[in-house]
Design a protein around this motif. Structure first.
Motif, short mmCIF file in Angstrom:
data_model
loop_
_atom_site.label_atom_id
_atom_site.label_comp_id
_atom_site.label_asym_id
_atom_site.label_seq_id
_atom_site.Cartn_x
_atom_site.Cartn_y
_atom_site.Cartn_z
N VAL A 1 0.82 -1.21 0.00
CA VAL A 1 0.00 0.00 0.00
C VAL A 1 0.86 1.26 0.00
CG1 VAL A 1 -1.77 1.31 1.26
CG2 VAL A 1 -1.87 -1.19 1.19
N ASP A 2 0.51 2.20 -0.87
CA ASP A 2 1.09 3.54 -0.87
C ASP A 2 0.00 4.56 -0.62
OD1 ASP A 2 3.89 3.44 -1.25
OD2 ASP A 2 3.64 3.02 -3.39
N TYR A 3 0.43 5.70 -0.05
CA TYR A 3 -0.45 6.83 0.17
C TYR A 3 0.11 7.96 -0.68
CZ TYR A 3 -1.87 3.72 3.85
OH TYR A 3 -2.31 2.60 4.51
N VAL A 4 -0.59 8.30 -1.75
CA VAL A 4 -0.04 9.12 -2.82
C VAL A 4 -0.63 10.52 -2.79
CG1 VAL A 4 0.32 9.27 -5.31
CG2 VAL A 4 0.20 7.03 -4.21
N ALA A 5 0.25 11.51 -2.89
CA ALA A 5 -0.17 12.91 -2.93
C ALA A 5 0.71 13.67 -3.91
CB ALA A 5 -0.08 13.53 -1.53
N ALA A 6 0.38 14.94 -4.11
CA ALA A 6 1.17 15.75 -5.04
C ALA A 6 2.60 15.93 -4.55
CB ALA A 6 0.50 17.10 -5.23
N ALA A 7 2.77 16.00 -3.23
CA ALA A 7 4.10 16.15 -2.63
C ALA A 7 4.16 15.27 -1.38
CB ALA A 7 4.36 17.61 -2.28
N LEU B 1 2.52 11.78 -6.89
CA LEU B 1 1.84 11.50 -8.15
C LEU B 1 2.85 11.29 -9.28
CD1 LEU B 1 -0.97 14.23 -8.02
CD2 LEU B 1 -1.20 11.82 -7.43
N ALA B 2 3.88 12.13 -9.30
CA ALA B 2 4.85 12.06 -10.39
C ALA B 2 5.73 10.83 -10.32
CB ALA B 2 5.71 13.32 -10.39
N GLY B 3 5.98 10.33 -9.11
CA GLY B 3 6.94 9.23 -8.98
C GLY B 3 6.35 7.92 -8.50
N SER B 4 5.04 7.76 -8.65
CA SER B 4 4.37 6.61 -8.05
C SER B 4 4.46 5.33 -8.87
CB SER B 4 2.90 6.93 -7.80
OG SER B 4 2.25 7.26 -9.01
N GLY B 5 4.55 5.43 -10.19
CA GLY B 5 4.49 4.23 -11.03
C GLY B 5 3.07 3.73 -11.17
N GLN B 6 2.92 2.59 -11.82
CA GLN B 6 1.59 2.03 -12.09
C GLN B 6 1.08 1.20 -10.91
OE1 GLN B 6 -0.56 2.35 -14.95
NE2 GLN B 6 -1.91 1.47 -13.41
N TYR B 7 -0.19 1.39 -10.57
CA TYR B 7 -0.82 0.62 -9.49
C TYR B 7 -1.84 -0.37 -10.06
CZ TYR B 7 1.38 3.71 -6.16
OH TYR B 7 2.32 4.38 -5.42
N ASP B 8 -2.11 -1.40 -9.26
CA ASP B 8 -3.12 -2.39 -9.63
C ASP B 8 -4.51 -1.97 -9.15
OD1 ASP B 8 -1.22 -4.38 -10.68
OD2 ASP B 8 -0.56 -4.47 -8.61
N LEU B 9 -4.55 -1.29 -8.00
CA LEU B 9 -5.81 -0.82 -7.43
C LEU B 9 -5.60 0.58 -6.88
CD1 LEU B 9 -8.30 -2.78 -5.17
CD2 LEU B 9 -7.58 -0.47 -4.54
N ILE B 10 -6.50 1.48 -7.22
CA ILE B 10 -6.48 2.84 -6.70
C ILE B 10 -7.76 3.08 -5.92
CG2 ILE B 10 -6.68 5.28 -7.34
CD1 ILE B 10 -4.78 4.75 -9.62
N CYS B 11 -7.64 3.71 -4.76
CA CYS B 11 -8.81 4.08 -3.97
C CYS B 11 -8.77 5.57 -3.70
CB CYS B 11 -8.85 3.31 -2.64
SG CYS B 11 -10.34 3.66 -1.67
N VAL B 12 -9.87 6.24 -4.04
CA VAL B 12 -9.98 7.69 -3.84
C VAL B 12 -10.98 7.95 -2.72
CG1 VAL B 12 -10.54 9.89 -4.92
CG2 VAL B 12 -9.47 8.07 -6.27
#
Length: 227
Positions: free
Chosen positions: A31-37, A55-66
């Motif tokens: 699990v990652d917690y992704v933000a602009a910074a 966001l810029a350095g996250s790579g591809q995910y299999d599942l995204i939750c918003v």
């Protein structure tokens, strides 16, 4: 499975932490917690959340939750976040949301023609983006899984686990987390007294303020892009 939870200012932390607690225990989950910074992000209850990826350095995910929250309207007008969601969507096995997080997916143009869950007091905005509001706790439509308001995120996460790994794994996690909620009258508009529903609608309208205009602006922009 690489899982990303989107972080943004003024999100509702339970929209995120509820399903994150469940999905992070799913077999093979990262699990990652992704933000602009990478700076801490403040939730709507004053709990700061620390991103683990950008966001810029996250790579591809299999599942995204918003997750949802009153900050969603600003995100619905943020090109960087919307572009990230659009870029992730083709490679994602599952695209999910909790509460008004579905409005962010809708603003990115990802829910056009689809049924989607949302907080009951916010669901009327979904048709502005070409989506159909479904007043259900968890809504499956293709690879899109959207939950209703706030606490729905926990049930939604167990539905995801059961869908991907079967009922025994879901039951094991449910017991480990001792999740056996007592359903009480008043938790949905259908079971609450009319005066209580009216009171919540009033409080929601007061807190919406400028956010109503922001969401309508996002819808107008998306519809303009499609025309």
């Amino acid at each position: 499975m690489r899982i990303a939870f989107l972080l943004y200012d003024n999100l509702t932390q339970l929209d995120l932490t509820g399903p994150a607690q469940v999905l992070s225990r799913m077999p093979g989950a990262r699990v990652d917690y992704v933000a602009a910074a990478l700076a801490p992000v403040m939730s709507d209850c004053g709990l700061a959340l620390v991103p683990t990826a950008t966001l810029a350095g996250s790579g591809q995910y299999d599942l995204i939750c918003v997750p949802g929250g009153y900050g969603c309207s600003a995100v619905m007008n943020d090109p960087e976040t919307l572009d990230w969601l659009r870029g992730q969507a083709p490679g994602c096995a599952w695209i999910t949301s909790v509460c008004s997080g579905s409005l962010i997916l809708a603003a990115a143009g990802l829910l056009d023609g689809r049924r989607a869950g949302c907080h009951w007091a916010w669901g009327d905005y979904l048709p502005l983006f070409g989506a159909e509001f479904a007043a259900e706790r968890t809504v499956f439509d293709g690879k899109f899984i959207t939950a209703g308001g706030v606490t729905s995120g926990i049930d939604f996460a167990f539905r995801v686990v059961e869908h991907l790994h079967g009922p025994d794994v879901a039951a094991t996690l449910r017991l480990a987390l001792e999740y056996d909620p007592e359903r009480r009258p008043g938790g949905t508009p259908a079971t609450a007294r009319a005066d209580i529903v009216a009171n919540v609608r009033t409080l929601t309208a007061q807190r919406l303020g400028h956010r109503d205009a922001e969401m309508r602006a996002a819808a107008a922009r998306l519809m303009g892009e499609k025309s």
